[in-house]
Write a protein that holds these residues in place. Structure first.
Motif, PDB file in Angstrom:
ATOM      1  N   GLN A 161       0.845  -1.188   0.000  1.00  0.00           N
ATOM      2  CA  GLN A 161       0.000   0.000   0.000  1.00  0.00           C
ATOM      3  C   GLN A 161       0.881   1.239   0.000  1.00  0.00           C
ATOM      4  O   GLN A 161       2.073   1.182   0.330  1.00  0.00           O
ATOM      5  N   SER A 210      -5.121   1.946  -0.435  1.00  0.00           N
ATOM      6  CA  SER A 210      -5.726   0.623  -0.307  1.00  0.00           C
ATOM      7  C   SER A 210      -4.655  -0.462  -0.251  1.00  0.00           C
ATOM      8  O   SER A 210      -3.532  -0.288  -0.748  1.00  0.00           O
ATOM      9  N   HIS A 259      -3.152  -3.908  -1.526  1.00  0.00           N
ATOM     10  CA  HIS A 259      -3.176  -4.667  -2.770  1.00  0.00           C
ATOM     11  C   HIS A 259      -2.394  -5.966  -2.591  1.00  0.00           C
ATOM     12  O   HIS A 259      -1.241  -5.944  -2.165  1.00  0.00           O
TER      13      HIS A 259
END
Length: 289
Positions: free
Chosen positions: A19, A103, A105
């Motif tokens: 992130q 976010s 990932h």
């Protein structure tokens, strides 16, 4: 069958997540810059690195670049401490406003460094695109970077061996002209010049390195009666495994280092590559003390 298998990349062996840490230079403006990326492996290994190189900060913020660098350092230190304790940033609170956590990932590669490179490639255009972009070379800027590199080595020597401090920035007449030639470090047995290879300004920084090599060669061949026994150029470069460097940048940097090494060796001048000023200072102290 084996030949067919060689056409395809090997299956990744390292799995985890990444992130991005974004910063709003003007809090509330909505403008975001990727300043750091975090990778966490399924084995709880983690890594966090700055996503925008310091020379690019200087291009963007000029005289305020050091303040921006200090803010980024503070942010990375805070996030790193949280990762040490919890291997996660889910409960982390940034030390100041204007920080946005991206976010999470999922990712796979061969190492934590590979996952960090993925994060850089997908979220930090200022790091990747700017490194490979064509640009006009700025000779003054490259010289300034080189001077900062020399000053940083001097500052480190003062903490390691203050007795060597007076051996820096030596000036010597080595030709029939009245001009004095400057050397980064010199005592009775060892002389070195300091060069810096900056990935974003490789051509002009290489020219500066060549000039430093020429001065060492001129001293070696001069009629000066008492000359040092050991001649060396100390080259500062980022790590070749630095995830913020693209494959193209690493290839160009490696080729440039090889070329400088070959040129130096042809004149019996040693080359030492250092990734930070302290490493360079420790090397000088080991040889010259």
């Amino acid at each position: 069958m084996n030949t067919l298998e060689e056409l395809f990349p090997s299956e990744p062996t390292f799995f985890g997540t990444w992130q991005t840490l974004y910063l709003e230079p003007i809090v509330g403006s909505g403008e975001r810059i990727s300043v750091a990326v975090v990778a966490i492996g399924n084995n709880n290994q983690y890594g966090i690195i700055q996503a925008i190189r310091s020379e690019l900060l200087e291009c963007l913020y000029g005289s305020q670049s050091q303040n921006m660098q200090s803010i980024i350092d503070w942010l990375i230190e805070s996030a790193s401490n949280e990762l040490k304790l919890h291997r996660s940033l889910s409960e982390w609170t940034a030390p100041f406003g204007g920080v946005i956590l991206g976010s999470i990932h999922p990712a796979a590669d061969d190492s934590i460094e590979g996952i960090l490179k993925q994060a850089i490639r997908f979220t930090a255009s200022l790091s990747t695109l700017a490194l490979d972009a064509e640009r006009e070379e700025d000779e003054f800027q490259s010289k300034r970077y080189s001077e900062q590199w020399a000053t940083s080595i001097f500052d480190e020597i003062k903490t390691i061996n203050p007795n060597l401090s007076n051996c820096f920035k030596k000036r010597l007449k080595i030709s029939e002209s009245n001009l004095l030639t400057s050397f980064g470090f010199m005592n009775e047995k060892y002389v070195s010049n300091f060069g810096l290879l900056v990935p974003t300004r490789l051509s002009t920084s290489l020219n500066n390195v060549k000039a430093k090599l020429f001065d060492l060669e001129a001293l070696k061949k001069s009629q000066v009666l008492i000359k040092p026994q050991i001649y060396e150029i100390i080259i500062g470069t980022p790590s070749l495994s630095d995830p913020t460097l693209t494959d193209t940048s690493v290839k160009r940097l490696r080729e440039t280092i090889d070329m400088v090494t070959e040129v130096a060796a042809s004149e019996d001048i040693k080359l030492f590559r250092a990734e930070n000023a302290r490493e360079a200072a420790i090397h000088i102290n080991k040889i010259a003390a």
